[in-house]
Design a protein around this motif. Structure first.
Motif, PDB file in Angstrom:
ATOM      1  N   GLU A 122       0.837  -1.214   0.000  1.00  0.00           N
ATOM      2  CA  GLU A 122       0.000   0.000   0.000  1.00  0.00           C
ATOM      3  C   GLU A 122       0.873   1.266   0.000  1.00  0.00           C
ATOM      4  OE1 GLU A 122      -3.618  -1.983   2.614  1.00  0.00           O
ATOM      5  OE2 GLU A 122      -1.773  -1.343   3.551  1.00  0.00           O
ATOM      6  N   ILE A 123       1.983   1.192   0.731  1.00  0.00           N
ATOM      7  CA  ILE A 123       2.888   2.353   0.787  1.00  0.00           C
ATOM      8  C   ILE A 123       3.408   2.677  -0.619  1.00  0.00           C
ATOM      9  CG2 ILE A 123       5.160   3.144   1.615  1.00  0.00           C
ATOM     10  CD1 ILE A 123       4.604   1.532   4.208  1.00  0.00           C
ATOM     11  N   LEU A 124       3.873   1.644  -1.311  1.00  0.00           N
ATOM     12  CA  LEU A 124       4.411   1.866  -2.663  1.00  0.00           C
ATOM     13  C   LEU A 124       3.283   2.165  -3.656  1.00  0.00           C
ATOM     14  CD1 LEU A 124       7.169  -0.912  -2.821  1.00  0.00           C
ATOM     15  CD2 LEU A 124       7.430   1.502  -2.262  1.00  0.00           C
ATOM     16  N   GLY A 125       2.149   1.478  -3.479  1.00  0.00           N
ATOM     17  CA  GLY A 125       0.996   1.700  -4.366  1.00  0.00           C
ATOM     18  C   GLY A 125       0.519   3.141  -4.277  1.00  0.00           C
ATOM     19  N   GLU A 126       0.540   3.665  -3.060  1.00  0.00           N
ATOM     20  CA  GLU A 126       0.096   5.046  -2.871  1.00  0.00           C
ATOM     21  C   GLU A 126       1.023   6.016  -3.621  1.00  0.00           C
ATOM     22  OE1 GLU A 126      -1.337   7.238   1.105  1.00  0.00           O
ATOM     23  OE2 GLU A 126       0.828   7.052   0.951  1.00  0.00           O
ATOM     24  N   ALA A 127       2.343   5.791  -3.453  1.00  0.00           N
ATOM     25  CA  ALA A 127       3.302   6.664  -4.150  1.00  0.00           C
ATOM     26  C   ALA A 127       3.082   6.598  -5.661  1.00  0.00           C
ATOM     27  CB  ALA A 127       4.729   6.254  -3.794  1.00  0.00           C
ATOM     28  N   ALA A 144       6.705  -5.117  -7.447  1.00  0.00           N
ATOM     29  CA  ALA A 144       7.690  -6.206  -7.415  1.00  0.00           C
ATOM     30  C   ALA A 144       9.037  -5.708  -7.951  1.00  0.00           C
ATOM     31  CB  ALA A 144       7.172  -7.377  -8.242  1.00  0.00           C
ATOM     32  N   GLU A 145       8.982  -4.903  -9.003  1.00  0.00           N
ATOM     33  CA  GLU A 145      10.197  -4.362  -9.617  1.00  0.00           C
ATOM     34  C   GLU A 145      10.948  -3.458  -8.629  1.00  0.00           C
ATOM     35  OE1 GLU A 145       9.281  -3.570 -14.036  1.00  0.00           O
ATOM     36  OE2 GLU A 145       9.688  -1.609 -13.150  1.00  0.00           O
ATOM     37  N   LEU A 146      10.172  -2.618  -7.939  1.00  0.00           N
ATOM     38  CA  LEU A 146      10.783  -1.685  -6.985  1.00  0.00           C
ATOM     39  C   LEU A 146      11.443  -2.441  -5.832  1.00  0.00           C
ATOM     40  CD1 LEU A 146       8.010   1.067  -6.920  1.00  0.00           C
ATOM     41  CD2 LEU A 146      10.399   1.431  -7.600  1.00  0.00           C
ATOM     42  N   LEU A 147      10.773  -3.483  -5.346  1.00  0.00           N
ATOM     43  CA  LEU A 147      11.347  -4.267  -4.243  1.00  0.00           C
ATOM     44  C   LEU A 147      12.633  -4.938  -4.689  1.00  0.00           C
ATOM     45  CD1 LEU A 147       8.105  -5.779  -2.664  1.00  0.00           C
ATOM     46  CD2 LEU A 147       9.565  -3.971  -1.721  1.00  0.00           C
ATOM     47  N   ASP A 148      12.625  -5.405  -5.919  1.00  0.00           N
ATOM     48  CA  ASP A 148      13.810  -6.051  -6.468  1.00  0.00           C
ATOM     49  C   ASP A 148      14.961  -5.032  -6.597  1.00  0.00           C
ATOM     50  OD1 ASP A 148      15.103  -8.306  -7.611  1.00  0.00           O
ATOM     51  OD2 ASP A 148      14.967  -7.272  -9.549  1.00  0.00           O
ATOM     52  N   LEU A 149      14.589  -3.826  -7.000  1.00  0.00           N
ATOM     53  CA  LEU A 149      15.574  -2.748  -7.175  1.00  0.00           C
ATOM     54  C   LEU A 149      16.319  -2.467  -5.868  1.00  0.00           C
ATOM     55  CD1 LEU A 149      16.172  -1.032  -9.702  1.00  0.00           C
ATOM     56  CD2 LEU A 149      14.523   0.642  -8.883  1.00  0.00           C
ATOM     57  N   VAL A 150      15.586  -2.508  -4.741  1.00  0.00           N
ATOM     58  CA  VAL A 150      16.231  -2.221  -3.454  1.00  0.00           C
ATOM     59  C   VAL A 150      16.600  -3.516  -2.709  1.00  0.00           C
ATOM     60  CG1 VAL A 150      15.139   0.038  -3.209  1.00  0.00           C
ATOM     61  CG2 VAL A 150      14.031  -1.968  -2.193  1.00  0.00           C
ATOM     62  N   ARG A 151      16.565  -4.641  -3.446  1.00  0.00           N
ATOM     63  CA  ARG A 151      16.984  -5.944  -2.908  1.00  0.00           C
ATOM     64  C   ARG A 151      16.183  -6.385  -1.692  1.00  0.00           C
ATOM     65  NH1 ARG A 151      22.369  -4.855  -4.319  1.00  0.00           N
ATOM     66  NH2 ARG A 151      22.286  -4.794  -6.582  1.00  0.00           N
ATOM     67  N   LEU A 152      14.878  -6.241  -1.779  1.00  0.00           N
ATOM     68  CA  LEU A 152      14.017  -6.822  -0.751  1.00  0.00           C
ATOM     69  C   LEU A 152      13.273  -7.981  -1.406  1.00  0.00           C
ATOM     70  CD1 LEU A 152      12.487  -3.696   1.062  1.00  0.00           C
ATOM     71  CD2 LEU A 152      13.996  -5.404   2.079  1.00  0.00           C
ATOM     72  N   GLN A 170      14.853   1.383   5.676  1.00  0.00           N
ATOM     73  CA  GLN A 170      15.419   2.426   4.822  1.00  0.00           C
ATOM     74  C   GLN A 170      15.303   2.040   3.352  1.00  0.00           C
ATOM     75  OE1 GLN A 170      15.194   4.987   5.849  1.00  0.00           O
ATOM     76  NE2 GLN A 170      16.880   5.975   6.878  1.00  0.00           N
ATOM     77  N   ARG A 171      15.431   0.747   3.068  1.00  0.00           N
ATOM     78  CA  ARG A 171      15.252   0.294   1.678  1.00  0.00           C
ATOM     79  C   ARG A 171      13.824   0.562   1.199  1.00  0.00           C
ATOM     80  NH1 ARG A 171      19.336  -3.784   0.169  1.00  0.00           N
ATOM     81  NH2 ARG A 171      20.826  -3.687   1.871  1.00  0.00           N
ATOM     82  N   ILE A 172      12.862   0.376   2.100  1.00  0.00           N
ATOM     83  CA  ILE A 172      11.461   0.661   1.724  1.00  0.00           C
ATOM     84  C   ILE A 172      11.323   2.160   1.434  1.00  0.00           C
ATOM     85  CG2 ILE A 172       9.036   0.593   2.464  1.00  0.00           C
ATOM     86  CD1 ILE A 172       9.888  -1.721   4.366  1.00  0.00           C
ATOM     87  N   ARG A 176      10.148   3.731  -2.050  1.00  0.00           N
ATOM     88  CA  ARG A 176       9.022   4.670  -2.171  1.00  0.00           C
ATOM     89  C   ARG A 176       9.451   5.924  -2.934  1.00  0.00           C
ATOM     90  NH1 ARG A 176       6.264   7.211   3.038  1.00  0.00           N
ATOM     91  NH2 ARG A 176       8.407   7.907   3.247  1.00  0.00           N
ATOM     92  N   ALA A 177      10.668   6.408  -2.630  1.00  0.00           N
ATOM     93  CA  ALA A 177      11.152   7.594  -3.341  1.00  0.00           C
ATOM     94  C   ALA A 177      11.338   7.286  -4.833  1.00  0.00           C
ATOM     95  CB  ALA A 177      12.465   8.074  -2.717  1.00  0.00           C
ATOM     96  N   LEU A 178      11.837   6.072  -5.125  1.00  0.00           N
ATOM     97  CA  LEU A 178      12.107   5.720  -6.531  1.00  0.00           C
ATOM     98  C   LEU A 178      10.827   5.437  -7.310  1.00  0.00           C
ATOM     99  CD1 LEU A 178      15.208   3.376  -6.153  1.00  0.00           C
ATOM    100  CD2 LEU A 178      15.168   5.787  -6.847  1.00  0.00           C
ATOM    101  N   ALA A 179       9.736   5.128  -6.602  1.00  0.00           N
ATOM    102  CA  ALA A 179       8.472   4.794  -7.260  1.00  0.00           C
ATOM    103  C   ALA A 179       8.050   5.892  -8.240  1.00  0.00           C
ATOM    104  CB  ALA A 179       7.379   4.576  -6.214  1.00  0.00           C
TER     105      ALA A 179
END
Ligand SMILES: Nc1ncnc2c1ncn2[C@@H]1O[C@H](COP(=O)(O)OP(=O)(O)O)[C@@H](O)[C@H]1O
Ligand SMILES: [Mg+2]
Length: 343
Positions: A122-127, A144-152, A170-172, A176-179
């Motif tokens: 929801e946090i990333l979806g909102e961004a 999924a792409e964003l999580l992969d980008l920050v290695r989560l 901090q990765r989250i 969120r910033a990169l979203a």
């Protein structure tokens, strides 16, 4: 560096910011002038596209205030910040929204910046939806792409912020910033609260993302070791002014301002047996309410002489790539290390 990368993206021009102190009854009744904290006192620098600028200085020297002025969380009292040549204070409507998307700030404290009641999805979806980054149907794949980008791991999407460690949170925050696909990240003490080993992982991740996504990064920290690894150039702040700015290696190997030298001498070694406990500079940071006359560093400088108490030194133009504001080193700009060798 090619022409596109060497363009100035952000320029601070004589940025000043003060905070008025709530006035006591006595001062009001006796008609005394209001006191102010002079947090920024004419800060000027440029950041090139695709570059990482580290900003260092001890606590209270104005780093966070500057970071907030750069993203327009604060308006400057004097001076201006330009983004692609435009004064950001003049941006309105769609231009302002575009600026808000393109320049993202990441905060030190992920506890307070991530909503504890929202899952990561929801946090990333909102961004993604605030700035209409993707059609609804593509949002899960982008998350999924964003999580992969920050290695989560991908199952991170279904968890709440409290289920993660500090470094993961901090990765989250970074995801969120990169979203919103920004051009600029302003990271204020991003890793300062983390353990040293975790700090290195997050800094390395940011370094890789910067290169991969051609981000422009402003990396604010009070710890010199952290900025060295990640920054192309470093700006050293003292009492709301930049006292030295230059390419990272030059600044570390040949500091030109006594304050930079003091910070370097005080930087703790990673090897615990070599750690020294020297403070950054002798004495206390003067109050930003009553700034010293002349050079702001004169109350703590081991080399201050007459001129330093009457005339505030400017950032020297003699060597545009590596500049320092110091009367002592402003003659053909030798470094302090060289001066020591001579004397
Ligand atoms: N909102 C505020 N109100 C009053 N004073 C402030 C405020 N924010 C910062 N200051 C003061 O401005 C100075 C610079 O603070 P800050 O920018 O947070 O420095 P840093 O991030 O380098 O520690 C400090 O003296 C701080 O107390
Ligand atoms: Mg701060």
């Amino acid at each position: 560096m090619n022409a596109a990368l060497s363009q100035t993206l952000i320029a601070a021009e004589e940025v000043s910011k003060e905070f008025l102190i709530p006035q006591g009854m006595w001062r009001r009744l006796t008609g005394q002038p209001r006191l102010a904290v002079h947090a920024l006192n004419g800060v000027s620098f440029q950041i090139n596209r695709g570059e990482t600028l580290g900003i260092v200085g001890e606590s209270g020297c104005g780093k966070s205030t500057l970071a907030r002025c750069l993203v327009r969380l604060f308006d400057c009292d004097d001076g201006r910040v330009r983004f692609e040549g435009q004064d950001i204070a003049d941006l309105k409507g769609a231009d302002r929204r575009a600026f808000n998307r393109r320049v993202q700030m990441i905060f030190q404290d992920p506890y307070s910046s991530l909503n504890p009641r929202m899952r990561v999805r929801e946090i990333l979806g909102e961004a993604l939806s605030v700035h209409k980054m993707r059609p609804r149907a593509q949002i899960p794949a982008r998350i999924a792409e964003l999580l992969d980008l920050v290695r989560l791991p991908s199952d991170a999407a279904d968890k709440f912020p409290h289920e993660f460690s500090g470094g993961q949170r901090q990765r989250i925050g970074i995801a969120r910033a990169l979203a919103v696909e920004p051009d600029v990240l302003v990271a204020d003490e991003l890793v300062s609260a983390l353990d040293v080993s975790v700090q290195a992982q997050v800094v390395n991740l940011l370094l890789q993302l910067q290169e991969k996504l051609h981000l422009t990064v402003v990396f604010v920290a009070h710890d010199l070791r952290l900025v060295r690894h990640i920054s192309h150039r470093v700006a050293v702040m003292y009492l709301g002014k930049i006292v030295e700015i230059g390419p990272t290696e030059g600044l570390f190997s040949s500091p030109r301002h006594p304050y930079t030298k003091a910070l370097l001498d005080a930087a703790p070694e990673l090897d615990p047996t070599k750690r020294n406990r020297t403070v950054a500079a002798r004495g206390e940071l003067p109050s930003p309410i009553n700034l010293p006359t002349g050079c702001l560093f004169n109350t703590r400088c081991p080399r201050a002489f007459d001129r330093c108490f009457v005339e505030r030194p400017l950032l020297s133009d003699r060597t545009p790539a590596h500049r320092a504001a110091c009367h002592l080193t402003d003659f053909g700009a030798p470094s302090l290390q060289n001066l020591e060798a001579i004397s």
